[in-house]
Design an enzyme around this catalytic site. Structure first.
Site, PDB file in Angstrom:
ATOM      1  N   ILE A  12       0.836  -1.207   0.000  1.00  0.00           N
ATOM      2  CA  ILE A  12       0.000   0.000   0.000  1.00  0.00           C
ATOM      3  C   ILE A  12       0.873   1.260   0.000  1.00  0.00           C
ATOM      4  CG2 ILE A  12      -1.971   1.154   1.068  1.00  0.00           C
ATOM      5  CD1 ILE A  12      -2.651  -1.457   2.480  1.00  0.00           C
ATOM      6  N   ASP A  59      15.181   1.252   9.884  1.00  0.00           N
ATOM      7  CA  ASP A  59      14.176   0.573  10.697  1.00  0.00           C
ATOM      8  C   ASP A  59      13.422   1.639  11.493  1.00  0.00           C
ATOM      9  OD1 ASP A  59      12.878  -0.912  12.694  1.00  0.00           O
ATOM     10  OD2 ASP A  59      14.520  -2.360  12.838  1.00  0.00           O
ATOM     11  N   THR A 100       7.978  -4.142  15.697  1.00  0.00           N
ATOM     12  CA  THR A 100       7.781  -3.157  14.622  1.00  0.00           C
ATOM     13  C   THR A 100       6.469  -2.398  14.795  1.00  0.00           C
ATOM     14  OG1 THR A 100       9.127  -4.312  12.991  1.00  0.00           O
ATOM     15  CG2 THR A 100       7.362  -2.918  12.132  1.00  0.00           C
ATOM     16  N   THR A 125      -6.019  -0.952  10.632  1.00  0.00           N
ATOM     17  CA  THR A 125      -6.774  -1.995   9.930  1.00  0.00           C
ATOM     18  C   THR A 125      -8.119  -2.251  10.618  1.00  0.00           C
ATOM     19  OG1 THR A 125      -6.797  -4.396   9.592  1.00  0.00           O
ATOM     20  CG2 THR A 125      -5.326  -3.615  11.276  1.00  0.00           C
ATOM     21  N   ASP A 126      -9.085  -2.728   9.846  1.00  0.00           N
ATOM     22  CA  ASP A 126     -10.380  -3.106  10.433  1.00  0.00           C
ATOM     23  C   ASP A 126     -10.238  -4.320  11.346  1.00  0.00           C
ATOM     24  OD1 ASP A 126      -9.953  -5.042   8.478  1.00  0.00           O
ATOM     25  OD2 ASP A 126     -11.876  -4.755   7.461  1.00  0.00           O
ATOM     26  N   GLU A 127      -9.085  -5.023  11.245  1.00  0.00           N
ATOM     27  CA  GLU A 127      -8.917  -6.238  12.063  1.00  0.00           C
ATOM     28  C   GLU A 127      -8.849  -5.919  13.552  1.00  0.00           C
ATOM     29  OE1 GLU A 127      -6.315  -9.253  10.478  1.00  0.00           O
ATOM     30  OE2 GLU A 127      -6.533  -8.444   8.460  1.00  0.00           O
ATOM     31  N   TYR A 153      -1.155 -10.308  15.060  1.00  0.00           N
ATOM     32  CA  TYR A 153      -1.077  -9.148  14.151  1.00  0.00           C
ATOM     33  C   TYR A 153      -2.079  -8.080  14.565  1.00  0.00           C
ATOM     34  CZ  TYR A 153      -2.351  -6.290  10.103  1.00  0.00           C
ATOM     35  OH  TYR A 153      -2.671  -5.230   9.284  1.00  0.00           O
ATOM     36  N   LYS A 157      -1.547  -4.217  16.041  1.00  0.00           N
ATOM     37  CA  LYS A 157      -2.057  -3.003  15.383  1.00  0.00           C
ATOM     38  C   LYS A 157      -2.975  -2.231  16.337  1.00  0.00           C
ATOM     39  CE  LYS A 157      -1.563  -1.843  11.614  1.00  0.00           C
ATOM     40  NZ  LYS A 157      -0.510  -0.981  10.989  1.00  0.00           N
ATOM     41  N   GLY A 278      -7.787 -19.342  14.975  1.00  0.00           N
ATOM     42  CA  GLY A 278      -8.478 -18.105  15.374  1.00  0.00           C
ATOM     43  C   GLY A 278      -9.047 -17.319  14.207  1.00  0.00           C
TER      44      GLY A 278
HETATM   45  P1  NAD Z   1       3.435  -4.908   3.343  1.00  0.00           P
HETATM   46  O1  NAD Z   1       3.790  -6.054   4.223  1.00  0.00           O
HETATM   47  O2  NAD Z   1       3.231  -5.116   1.881  1.00  0.00           O
HETATM   48  O3  NAD Z   1       4.563  -3.771   3.487  1.00  0.00           O
HETATM   49  C1  NAD Z   1       5.125  -3.414   4.721  1.00  0.00           C
HETATM   50  C2  NAD Z   1       6.353  -2.537   4.437  1.00  0.00           C
HETATM   51  O4  NAD Z   1       6.885  -2.119   5.707  1.00  0.00           O
HETATM   52  C3  NAD Z   1       7.486  -3.265   3.706  1.00  0.00           C
HETATM   53  O5  NAD Z   1       8.016  -2.440   2.694  1.00  0.00           O
HETATM   54  C4  NAD Z   1       8.523  -3.520   4.803  1.00  0.00           C
HETATM   55  O6  NAD Z   1       9.850  -3.543   4.319  1.00  0.00           O
HETATM   56  C5  NAD Z   1       8.288  -2.312   5.713  1.00  0.00           C
HETATM   57  N1  NAD Z   1       8.720  -2.555   7.103  1.00  0.00           N
HETATM   58  C6  NAD Z   1       8.425  -3.626   7.875  1.00  0.00           C
HETATM   59  N2  NAD Z   1       9.015  -3.512   9.066  1.00  0.00           N
HETATM   60  C7  NAD Z   1       9.696  -2.336   9.053  1.00  0.00           C
HETATM   61  C8  NAD Z   1      10.491  -1.646  10.002  1.00  0.00           C
HETATM   62  N3  NAD Z   1      10.731  -2.169  11.217  1.00  0.00           N
HETATM   63  N4  NAD Z   1      11.020  -0.449   9.664  1.00  0.00           N
HETATM   64  C9  NAD Z   1      10.784   0.081   8.432  1.00  0.00           C
HETATM   65  N5  NAD Z   1      10.055  -0.533   7.488  1.00  0.00           N
HETATM   66  C10 NAD Z   1       9.505  -1.721   7.802  1.00  0.00           C
HETATM   67  O7  NAD Z   1       2.146  -4.250   4.014  1.00  0.00           O
HETATM   68  P2  NAD Z   1       0.883  -3.552   3.341  1.00  0.00           P
HETATM   69  O8  NAD Z   1      -0.111  -4.575   2.983  1.00  0.00           O
HETATM   70  O9  NAD Z   1       1.336  -2.564   2.334  1.00  0.00           O
HETATM   71  O10 NAD Z   1       0.291  -2.775   4.602  1.00  0.00           O
HETATM   72  C11 NAD Z   1       0.729  -1.457   4.929  1.00  0.00           C
HETATM   73  C12 NAD Z   1       0.017  -0.999   6.176  1.00  0.00           C
HETATM   74  O11 NAD Z   1      -1.396  -0.998   5.963  1.00  0.00           O
HETATM   75  C13 NAD Z   1       0.267  -1.883   7.395  1.00  0.00           C
HETATM   76  O12 NAD Z   1       0.409  -1.033   8.519  1.00  0.00           O
HETATM   77  C14 NAD Z   1      -0.995  -2.724   7.508  1.00  0.00           C
HETATM   78  O13 NAD Z   1      -1.233  -3.080   8.848  1.00  0.00           O
HETATM   79  C15 NAD Z   1      -2.032  -1.759   6.982  1.00  0.00           C
HETATM   80  N6  NAD Z   1      -3.221  -2.375   6.354  1.00  0.00           N
HETATM   81  C16 NAD Z   1      -3.071  -3.284   5.331  1.00  0.00           C
HETATM   82  C17 NAD Z   1      -4.200  -3.813   4.716  1.00  0.00           C
HETATM   83  C18 NAD Z   1      -4.078  -4.777   3.548  1.00  0.00           C
HETATM   84  O14 NAD Z   1      -5.105  -5.272   3.053  1.00  0.00           O
HETATM   85  N7  NAD Z   1      -2.881  -5.074   3.045  1.00  0.00           N
HETATM   86  C19 NAD Z   1      -5.480  -3.420   5.126  1.00  0.00           C
HETATM   87  C20 NAD Z   1      -5.581  -2.499   6.171  1.00  0.00           C
HETATM   88  C21 NAD Z   1      -4.446  -1.979   6.751  1.00  0.00           C
HETATM   89  P1  TYD Z   2      -5.123 -12.525   3.791  1.00  0.00           P
HETATM   90  O1  TYD Z   2      -4.910 -12.069   2.381  1.00  0.00           O
HETATM   91  O2  TYD Z   2      -3.996 -13.159   4.525  1.00  0.00           O
HETATM   92  O3  TYD Z   2      -5.694 -11.251   4.561  1.00  0.00           O
HETATM   93  P2  TYD Z   2      -6.345 -11.150   6.068  1.00  0.00           P
HETATM   94  O4  TYD Z   2      -6.091 -12.399   6.812  1.00  0.00           O
HETATM   95  O5  TYD Z   2      -5.599  -9.990   6.649  1.00  0.00           O
HETATM   96  O6  TYD Z   2      -7.795 -10.876   5.842  1.00  0.00           O
HETATM   97  O7  TYD Z   2      -6.329 -13.548   3.807  1.00  0.00           O
HETATM   98  C1  TYD Z   2      -7.611 -13.179   3.319  1.00  0.00           C
HETATM   99  C2  TYD Z   2      -8.555 -14.328   3.567  1.00  0.00           C
HETATM  100  O8  TYD Z   2      -8.153 -15.435   2.737  1.00  0.00           O
HETATM  101  C3  TYD Z   2      -8.516 -14.856   4.991  1.00  0.00           C
HETATM  102  O9  TYD Z   2      -9.845 -15.234   5.367  1.00  0.00           O
HETATM  103  C4  TYD Z   2      -7.628 -16.075   4.932  1.00  0.00           C
HETATM  104  C5  TYD Z   2      -7.864 -16.601   3.533  1.00  0.00           C
HETATM  105  N1  TYD Z   2      -6.712 -17.291   2.894  1.00  0.00           N
HETATM  106  C6  TYD Z   2      -6.881 -18.558   2.338  1.00  0.00           C
HETATM  107  O10 TYD Z   2      -7.972 -19.130   2.358  1.00  0.00           O
HETATM  108  N2  TYD Z   2      -5.793 -19.159   1.755  1.00  0.00           N
HETATM  109  C7  TYD Z   2      -4.558 -18.571   1.721  1.00  0.00           C
HETATM  110  O11 TYD Z   2      -3.595 -19.191   1.196  1.00  0.00           O
HETATM  111  C8  TYD Z   2      -4.411 -17.259   2.276  1.00  0.00           C
HETATM  112  C9  TYD Z   2      -3.085 -16.565   2.253  1.00  0.00           C
HETATM  113  C10 TYD Z   2      -5.524 -16.654   2.855  1.00  0.00           C
END
Ligand code: NAD
Ligand code: TYD
Length: 339
Positions: A12, A59, A100, A125-127, A153, A157, A278
């Site tokens: 993101i 970091d 982190t 996150t909504d989680e 996780y 958060k 979980g």
């Molecule tokens: P991602 O795992 O793709 O990217 C995380 C980035 O953070 C990576 O570039 C990693 O190198 C960097 N990072 C990790 N630890 C670090 C540290 N100690 N210092 C500096 N950089 C560090 O994650 P994402 O999916 O892009 O998510 C970004 C944010 O959005 C997160 O905070 C996540 O909780 C939140 N979020 C994600 C989703 C989703 O669907 N992916 C939804 C809601 C919220």
């Molecule tokens: P994920 O992309 O890990 O996001 P989050 O757990 O943060 O919602 O998973 C999305 C949904 O898909 C979650 O209900 C778990 C499920 N899932 C599978 O069924 N198989 C997989 O291999 C993965 C990675 C996730």
């Protein structure tokens, strides 16, 4: 305006950097990223030479490095995307999530306190709200829904969110928090549901669906999330939480079937595997607050967004193939080998 974007080499954060450089050509964007397994510098290749962009490998838990960056850049805003973000990894090994996601957030906010800031934005996150039952489709997460986490996780958060609100109340730090639903789109790391299923389908590998595949997620195209954060930074009220989501609920199995259909792959690739410990049943966001206060609405329909996303993975095979052949290969064996 100078904005430090942490975690900008991830999914993101990188999309946010692209969005901001285009939307605000006069802003300076400084990306601070540790480049963990999830961070990928090739993702940022197209902006590395951009005159308004700087990349710093560090970091967020490293106080000295963070302070040095503040002294060099005098940021007006910080947007914290940096996190350990994968639920399954947090179940295997929670510690780095606590470090982190919690300590890193505190370190960034301490630098904001020391040097002053217009806005610290926490990408959450909504989680943090836990989950909703499948048989109550009338229920949604609002900003008032109690925090009730399920995984290490989401607990990390949620802890960070509480700290952010405490820094606002105690020190008057001008913070905002966005709590977003599941994102999808370009540069999504191929350990998450949608990119993993696309990559596996293209390799004619089994598509591992956890449990019965009935869990529901509320999917949002990543660019819509970036737009929401931009609005909150400029018009959101300090001290407030904004839920961001698309009213786009899908069961996991529906998504996997759709990916098979779009790629012309047989559904017999779908393999039901042991459930996640979980495992949250349903996430669903009520985005009324951000809609009414800031005029935000999701713009990309899921049907269009998923097609664009699949097209992107077809056109950028090298990006994800490189990831799959690296450290991630060992992770995949460990997580799915005996499942
Ligand atoms: P991602 O795992 O793709 O990217 C995380 C980035 O953070 C990576 O570039 C990693 O190198 C960097 N990072 C990790 N630890 C670090 C540290 N100690 N210092 C500096 N950089 C560090 O994650 P994402 O999916 O892009 O998510 C970004 C944010 O959005 C997160 O905070 C996540 O909780 C939140 N979020 C994600 C989703 C989703 O669907 N992916 C939804 C809601 C919220
Ligand atoms: P994920 O992309 O890990 O996001 P989050 O757990 O943060 O919602 O998973 C999305 C949904 O898909 C979650 O209900 C778990 C499920 N899932 C599978 O069924 N198989 C997989 O291999 C993965 C990675 C996730």
């Amino acid at each position: 305006m100078t904005i430090i974007v942490t975690g900008g080499a991830g999914f993101i954060g990188s999309n946010f950097i692209f969005y901001m450089l285009e939307k605000h050509p006069d802003y300076r964007i400084v990306c601070l990223d540790k480049l963990t397994y999830a961070g990928n510098l090739t993702t940022l290749a197209s902006v590395m030479d951009h005159p308004q962009f700087r990349f710093v490998k560090a970091d967020i838990c490293d106080r000295a490095a963070v302070q040095q960056l503040f002294e060099e850049e005098h940021p007006d805003m910080v947007v914290n995307f940096a996190a350990e973000s994968h639920v399954d990894r947090s179940i295997e090994d929670p510690e780095v999530f606590l470090r982190t996601n919690i300590m890193g957030t505190a370190t960034l906010m301490d630098a904001c306190r020391t040097y002053g800031i217009q806005r610290y934005h926490q990408v959450s996150t909504d989680e943090v709200y836990g989950d909703l039952p499948l048989d109550r489709p009338d229920l949604f997460f609002t900003e008032e829904t109690p925090i009730h986490t399920s995984s290490p996780y989401s607990a990390s958060k949620a802890s960070a969110d509480l700290l952010v609100l405490a820094y606002h109340r105690t020190y008057g730090l001008p913070v905002t928090i966005s709590r977003c639903s599941n994102n999808y789109g370009p540069y999504h790391f191929p350990e998450k549901l949608i990119p993993l299923m696309i990559a596996n389908a293209l390799h004619d590998k089994p598509l591992p669906v956890y449990g019965e595949g009935k869990n529901v997620r509320d999917w949002l195209y990543v660019e819509d999330h970036c737009k929401a954060i931009d609005l909150i930074l400029h018009h959101g009220r300090a001290g407030e939480v904004y839920n961001v989501g698309g009213h786009n609920e899908k069961q996991n199995i529906e998504i996997v079937r759709l990916i098979c259909k779009e790629l012309g792959k047989p559904e017999n690739l779908i393999t039901y595997v042991g459930d996640r410990k979980g495992h949250d049943m349903r996430y669903a966001i009520d985005p009324t607050k951000i809609h009414e206060e800031l005029g935000w609405l999701p713009e990309t329909k899921f049907e269009d967004g998923i097609k664009k996303t699949i097209r992107w993975y077809l056109d950028h095979q090298e990006w994800w193939e490189t990831i799959i052949s690296g450290e991630y290969h060992n992770y995949y064996e460990k997580m799915y080998g005996n499942r």
